[in-house]
Design an enzyme around this catalytic site. Structure first.
Site, PDB file in Angstrom:
ATOM      1  N   ASP A   1      -9.831  14.548  20.841  1.00 62.07           N
ATOM      2  CA  ASP A   1     -10.321  14.800  19.477  1.00 62.07           C
ATOM      3  C   ASP A   1     -10.844  13.506  18.856  1.00 62.07           C
ATOM      4  O   ASP A   1     -11.887  13.490  18.208  1.00 62.07           O
ATOM      5  CB  ASP A   1      -9.194  15.351  18.595  1.00 62.07           C
ATOM      6  CG  ASP A   1      -8.777  16.751  19.036  1.00 62.07           C
ATOM      7  OD1 ASP A   1      -9.548  17.376  19.807  1.00 62.07           O
ATOM      8  OD2 ASP A   1      -7.690  17.201  18.635  1.00 62.07           O
TER       9      ASP A   1
ATOM     10  N   SER B   1      -3.950  12.737  26.047  1.00 60.13           N
ATOM     11  CA  SER B   1      -3.534  13.884  25.241  1.00 60.13           C
ATOM     12  C   SER B   1      -4.748  14.511  24.559  1.00 60.13           C
ATOM     13  O   SER B   1      -5.840  13.943  24.554  1.00 60.13           O
ATOM     14  CB  SER B   1      -2.549  13.431  24.167  1.00 60.13           C
ATOM     15  OG  SER B   1      -3.244  12.652  23.198  1.00 60.13           O
ATOM     16  N   LYS B   2      -4.503  15.677  23.993  1.00 54.18           N
ATOM     17  CA  LYS B   2      -5.572  16.374  23.289  1.00 54.18           C
ATOM     18  C   LYS B   2      -6.066  15.518  22.121  1.00 54.18           C
ATOM     19  O   LYS B   2      -7.253  15.512  21.792  1.00 54.18           O
ATOM     20  CB  LYS B   2      -5.026  17.710  22.787  1.00 54.18           C
ATOM     21  CG  LYS B   2      -6.046  18.509  22.018  1.00 54.18           C
ATOM     22  CD  LYS B   2      -5.598  19.917  21.839  1.00 54.18           C
ATOM     23  CE  LYS B   2      -5.850  20.447  20.431  1.00 54.18           C
ATOM     24  NZ  LYS B   2      -6.992  19.929  19.725  1.00 54.18           N
ATOM     25  N   ARG B   3      -5.135  14.777  21.535  1.00 50.12           N
ATOM     26  CA  ARG B   3      -5.509  13.926  20.396  1.00 50.12           C
ATOM     27  C   ARG B   3      -6.538  12.859  20.811  1.00 50.12           C
ATOM     28  O   ARG B   3      -7.437  12.530  20.049  1.00 50.12           O
ATOM     29  CB  ARG B   3      -4.274  13.274  19.780  1.00 50.12           C
ATOM     30  CG  ARG B   3      -4.383  13.246  18.283  1.00 50.12           C
ATOM     31  CD  ARG B   3      -3.141  12.786  17.546  1.00 50.12           C
ATOM     32  NE  ARG B   3      -1.900  13.338  18.048  1.00 50.12           N
ATOM     33  CZ  ARG B   3      -0.830  12.603  18.302  1.00 50.12           C
ATOM     34  NH1 ARG B   3      -0.871  11.291  18.144  1.00 50.12           N
ATOM     35  NH2 ARG B   3       0.278  13.157  18.725  1.00 50.12           N
TER      36      ARG B   3
END
Ligand code: GLU
Length: 527
Positions: free
Chosen positions: A269, A264-266
């Site tokens: 990040d 995921s994008k998380r």
């Protein structure tokens, strides 16, 4: 000659394209090219509530950056166009009507409040509410299976909201074939009667997707594993329409680098890597997400890395150009299980590509950084520097050939072009600081005296090539019986400011006699 292989990448423009989506596009592209087929882009924008205006452009820009352009799509070879579902709206209603007429679908008038109530009620009793064969005609639900034809007509004419649902068959074991997973069977009694057409006059993904795949003569549906649960409905829809089904290919998920689940994008990040090909600004929140391109990844390296997330050639070879990928790609070698994303491997690929790129190409990428830093590079770039900038430029002038040599000597230590400056600043400007620890250790009491002598030696060298300075300086060290370390380390510190960088005598040749002497003198003064 073009073959009958026609594949499509069918993203919904709901935001930036995740790398999983790029991988799907890539596999479609590779499969199409390998089979002399056609790679199609279709924008699936029927869900108006999730539509993001700049997402479509982002998708197209991403495919172009990756060098995997579509053959047919919006504004390009619109043989079966339009390729945007919102522009095909009227078409889907006709197909929904066909299914109603053949009793494969029915009108349903249940309000969302009614359905919410039923869902909650089931939940409270530890059950899951499914709208299908077991309850659709029992009278609790309001649909054309229980109402008379006149009642249905009256409701529609009165403007009541309705949806059209698929009537999934009862008591059947449905057999399906996936090119990667093989035979899959499902008990149709577990399927719910999915909505095909919504009250806002738009089709759902399922109906629009099947109708378009049929009309666009898609031969293979290659998409992410998350669409596998939709496969039974899709296969049944083909049957209901009496159409041939395309081949289905569900690609494995791209998984988190650590832990379980989908990348995921998380994760990006948290661990500091991009999950999008190009950087993306969310217009609502102003949040900027990093992209591979802007982070300095080469497109061909990025593509090579992505190709290996779920596929392997069955050999040890890891570096594949796009052409080689096309030649080697085979659906049989796509794995069933998810592929763990590996940020370190992604960097490794970039480093490998860095070594393969020629110096002139890399120089072109480095020049803008150098002129940004105020270095005046003669030749082509000169023209691009504006007049007001010239006044602030550093006095030293370098030509492109010089930069090319610099690049050649440092690229093996670089992962990104952005690393070049850190690795090569001393080729352009004298160090202003000296690594403290290294100076303490290597600049001894007698070092300044030795360096003074070295200056005298250097001044006398006529052939200032790397090989000759090395020979003469080493001869002097040997006759003087000083010990190599006592000269070489302080010399490197003087020229570079730290104990790093390529072959010392290459640096000396590049910066020249005068500058070398100046730097040694400066070091003596500052130590
Ligand atoms: N519109 C779907 C998506 O956003 C397409 C799925 C498919 O390829 O069938 O991924």
């Amino acid at each position: 000659m073009e073959s009958n292989v026609r594949v499509r990448f069918a993203p919904s423009p709901t935001g930036p394209l995740h790398i999983g989506g790029v991988r799907t596009a890539l596999y479609n592209y590779l499969f199409a090219k390998k089979n002399n087929g056609t790679f199609i882009l279709r924008i699936e924008d029927t869900d108006q509530t999730r539509y993001v205006p700049n997402a479509e452009k982002y998708i197209i820009d991403s495919l172009n950056w990756c060098n995997i352009p579509f053959d047919e799509g919006p504004n390009k070879n619109e043989k079966f166009g339009p390729y945007k579902q919102s522009e095909r709206k009227d078409l889907y209603k006709q197909y929904a009507a066909i299914l109603i007429n053949s009793s494969w679908a029915y009108y349903a008038f249940d309000t969302s409040e009614d359905l919410d109530f039923l869902r909650k009620d089931h939940e409270e009793n530890g059950k899951t509410f499914i709208y299908n064969w077991h309850n659709r005609a029992k009278g609790k639900l309001i649909n054309s299976l229980v109402l008379t034809a006149d009642e249905v007509k009256a409701k529609i004419n009165a403007g009541e909201n309705y949806v059209i649902r698929f009537k999934s068959p009862q008591d059947e074991v449905l057999e399906m074939e996936d090119e990667i997973r093989g035979k899959i069977t499902i008990d149709t009694n577990t399927l719910d009667d999915k909505i095909l057409f919504k009250s806002d006059g738009m089709p759902t993904y399922h109906l629009a997707n099947i109708v378009d795949d049929h009309l666009m003569e898609i031969s293979h549906v290659i998409r992410g594993e998350e669409w596998l649960p939709s496969m039974p409905l899709h296969v049944l829809l083909y049957r209901a329409f009496g159409w041939n089904t395309p081949k289905f290919v569900h690609l494995p998920l791209i998984l988190k680098p650590v832990g379980k689940g989908k990348l995921s994008k998380r994760d990006g990040d948290k661990l500091g890597f991009p999950v999008f090909p190009l950087s993306y600004t969310n217009k609502e929140t102003d949040e900027i997400s990093k992209g591979y391109k802007e982070e300095g990844y080469f497109a061909d390296s990025f593509i090579n890395m992505l190709a290996f997330l779920g596929w392997n050639p069955g050999t040890e070879q890891e570096i594949f150009s796009l052409d080689e990928l096309v030649k080697s790609f085979d659906l049989k070698r796509v794995s069933k299980s998810g592929a763990k994303f590996n940020p370190d491997k992604t960097k490794w690929f970039n480093q490998q590509y860095m070594q393969q790129k020629n110096d002139a190409e890399l120089t072109d990428l480095y020049l803008p950084i150098l002129s940004e830093k105020g270095f005046f590079i003669e030749s082509e770039t000169k023209k691009s520097v504006s007049n007001d900038k010239i006044t602030s430029l550093k006095t030293a002038r370098y030509d492109e050939l010089y930069v090319q040599k610099v690049v050649a000597s440092i690229k093996e230590r670089a992962i990104f072009v952005a690393d070049f400056w850190e690795l090569s600043s001393f080729f352009f400007e004298a160090p202003t600081t000296f690594d403290e620890k290294a100076s303490k250790k290597n600049w001894k009491e007698n070092t300044s005296e030795i360096m003074h002598q070295l200056i005298a030696v250097i001044s006398k060298i006529e052939d200032f090539s790397s090989a000759n300075t090395e020979k003469e300086i080493k001869e002097w060290i040997t006759t003087k019986e000083i010990g190599f370390g006592q000269v070489m380390q302080p010399l490197r510190l003087s020229l570079v400011g730290a104990l790093k960088g390529p072959h010392l005598f290459d640096i000396i040749e590049m910066i020249g006699k005068e500058e070398s002497i100046k730097r040694i003198e400066n070091a003596i003064k500052n130590m």
